[in-house]
Write an enzyme that holds these catalytic residues in place. Structure first.
Site, PDB file in Angstrom:
ATOM      1  N   ASP A 117      45.480 -26.255  46.306  1.00  0.00           N
ATOM      2  CA  ASP A 117      45.066 -25.007  46.953  1.00  0.00           C
ATOM      3  C   ASP A 117      44.208 -24.152  46.034  1.00  0.00           C
ATOM      4  OD1 ASP A 117      47.571 -25.917  48.512  1.00  0.00           O
ATOM      5  OD2 ASP A 117      46.510 -24.502  49.797  1.00  0.00           O
ATOM      6  N   ARG A 162      45.939 -24.838  58.906  1.00  0.00           N
ATOM      7  CA  ARG A 162      46.398 -24.652  57.528  1.00  0.00           C
ATOM      8  C   ARG A 162      45.821 -25.788  56.696  1.00  0.00           C
ATOM      9  NH1 ARG A 162      47.779 -29.174  57.108  1.00  0.00           N
ATOM     10  NH2 ARG A 162      48.667 -28.720  55.078  1.00  0.00           N
ATOM     11  N   GLY A 163      46.020 -25.696  55.378  1.00  0.00           N
ATOM     12  CA  GLY A 163      45.382 -26.647  54.476  1.00  0.00           C
ATOM     13  C   GLY A 163      44.107 -26.002  53.935  1.00  0.00           C
ATOM     14  N   ALA A 164      43.962 -26.035  52.603  1.00  0.00           N
ATOM     15  CA  ALA A 164      42.958 -25.195  51.944  1.00  0.00           C
ATOM     16  C   ALA A 164      41.523 -25.366  52.480  1.00  0.00           C
ATOM     17  CB  ALA A 164      43.016 -25.434  50.435  1.00  0.00           C
ATOM     18  N   ARG A 210      45.536 -15.446  54.062  1.00  0.00           N
ATOM     19  CA  ARG A 210      46.453 -16.204  53.191  1.00  0.00           C
ATOM     20  C   ARG A 210      46.014 -15.985  51.745  1.00  0.00           C
ATOM     21  NH1 ARG A 210      48.583 -21.705  55.033  1.00  0.00           N
ATOM     22  NH2 ARG A 210      50.101 -21.246  53.408  1.00  0.00           N
TER      23      ARG A 210
HETATM   24  O1  MRU Z   1      50.784 -23.979  53.373  1.00  0.00           O
HETATM   25  P1  MRU Z   1      49.774 -25.037  53.691  1.00  0.00           P
HETATM   26  O2  MRU Z   1      50.265 -26.040  54.680  1.00  0.00           O
HETATM   27  O3  MRU Z   1      48.419 -24.460  54.043  1.00  0.00           O
HETATM   28  O4  MRU Z   1      49.614 -25.777  52.315  1.00  0.00           O
HETATM   29  C1  MRU Z   1      48.717 -26.833  52.205  1.00  0.00           C
HETATM   30  C2  MRU Z   1      48.842 -27.557  50.941  1.00  0.00           C
HETATM   31  O5  MRU Z   1      49.511 -27.187  50.016  1.00  0.00           O
HETATM   32  C3  MRU Z   1      48.001 -28.771  50.808  1.00  0.00           C
HETATM   33  O6  MRU Z   1      48.618 -29.679  49.942  1.00  0.00           O
HETATM   34  C4  MRU Z   1      46.677 -28.375  50.230  1.00  0.00           C
HETATM   35  O7  MRU Z   1      46.020 -27.427  50.989  1.00  0.00           O
HETATM   36  C5  MRU Z   1      45.931 -29.598  49.989  1.00  0.00           C
HETATM   37  S1  MRU Z   1      44.237 -29.620  50.285  1.00  0.00           S
HETATM   38  C6  MRU Z   1      43.996 -30.471  51.729  1.00  0.00           C
END
Ligand code: MRU
Length: 351
Positions: free
Chosen positions: A232, A53-55, A89
């Site tokens: 995101d 996870r994480g963009a 997602r």
């Molecule tokens: O739902 P997630 O854990 O994928 O959400 C991630 C976030 O909101 C992060 O803050 C975002 O992707 C930051 S970029 C590294």
């Protein structure tokens, strides 16, 4: 980043086995484990189930998964696999940019090996973007004391390597400075408590986990010099979609005169969204609020119920921070102050 004696990325291509490798984020901080597969469907499922996870990590991982899909099922690459990955997602735009990049590659460089090269290059570019944005962010943070508050996990796990919000913090530490980080635990999935605090601790950076609801109070007490978060999706006017709770942080930061910085690569920008109102916000399952999991004293995983049986929950995973609450957006191209020059990302300055 280093874990123990080795360097890792959140996602990568394993050249020896011809498979995709990733850090299984749901096991952290209790267990550090890499998984691998050569089945594209399992890559898509790993995104859906938030093993990755994480963009930026989601985007780079999808690119690798699509390279596998192309290798094994080229006939359905356009008709099935691109849509399959796009459906994993909804909010992080990086996923869609990565799918577009792989679709372009399939037209322009159609050999299997070229598709793998494209996917690897996509991830490498994200890493370099993070490194560069960290240098800009470190300059901003070096102006004051460095008690930084961050939310969710915008670290290397979320962004292949370096992180987005954490890159500047790691750069400061590498330059011999001693940044301190308030880590919002980030309900409901606790990406801050489980992932960001683990990352920072591994890197020897002083940090404290705090309840999300402590953030405004710590700002009121003058204990926070800057808020630094990832994104995101960033709309053309500089509105920022990020983990739920970011908007509330921005309100508190504004009320207490604390700078609110967003660190994000250009792959997190969406010129097709004029404002944050156009950004789709993911709603996740209520079980994320109604249950919790962790390990007990014997190290055994346990899941517990928090709320009374039958009580329902509301679980928006992201929120939108208006550009007027954002002091600066830092990308690999430099520093953009959307509230001051609000027309578009092309106003980014720095180079
Ligand atoms: O739902 P997630 O854990 O994928 O959400 C991630 C976030 O909101 C992060 O803050 C975002 O992707 C930051 S970029 C590294």
């Amino acid at each position: 980043m280093r874990v123990g004696k080795s360097d890792y990325r959140a996602v990568n291509w394993d050249i020896t086995t011809g498979s995709v490798q990733w850090v299984e984020q749901r096991l952290l901080p209790h267990k550090f484990e890499q998984r691998s597969t050569n089945r594209p469907e399992l890559v898509a499922q790993a995104i859906e189930t938030m093993q990755v996870r994480g963009a930026p990590s989601i985007g780079a991982f999808a690119a690798l998964g699509l390279a596998l899909a192309y290798q094994q099922d080229r006939a359905r690459f356009e008709s099935y696999w691109l849509a399959r990955f796009r459906s994993t997602r909804p909010t992080a735009i990086n996923l869609f940019h990565a799918c577009d990049a792989m679709a372009r590659c399939a037209l322009e460089r159609p050999l299997d090996t070229q598709m793998i090269d494209c996917a690897v290059a996509y991830g490498d570019a994200e890493v370099e973007a993070n490194r560069r944005m960290g240098l800009y962010m470190a300059e901003l943070l070096a102006r004051g004391e460095r008690r930084i508050l961050t939310h969710c996990n915008a670290g290397w796990l979320a962004a292949v390597d370096w992180g987005t919000a954490t890159s500047g913090i790691y750069q400061l530490a590498e330059a011999g400075e001693s940044p301190f980080v308030w880590v919002d635990e980030t309900r409901p999935r606790l990406q801050g408590a489980r992932l960001t605090a683990w990352e920072l601790h591994q890197a020897g950076i002083d940090c404290r986990i705090q309840a999300d609801s402590a953030a405004a109070w710590m700002m009121a007490q003058g204990q926070v010099d800057a808020v630094v978060v990832g994104a995101d999706r960033i709309a053309a006017n500089g509105d920022v979609a990020n983990k739920i709770g970011t908007y509330a942080l921005s309100l508190a930061a504004r009320a207490h005169g604390v700078p609110m910085y967003v660190a994000a690569p250009l792959s997190s920008f969406d010129a097709a969204c004029a404002s944050g109102e156009d950004i789709p916000i993911e709603n996740r399952h209520e079980s994320e609020l109604l249950c919790m999991d962790g390990v007990d004293d014997a190290g055994v995983s346990q899941a517990i119920h928090v709320a009374a049986p039958g009580v329902q929950a509301n679980n928006p995973a992201f929120d939108m921070t208006p550009n007027s609450n954002v002091t600066a957006i830092v990308s690999e191209q430099g520093i953009w102050m959307p509230a001051k020059n609000s027309n578009s990302v092309s106003t980014v300055v720095g180079e």
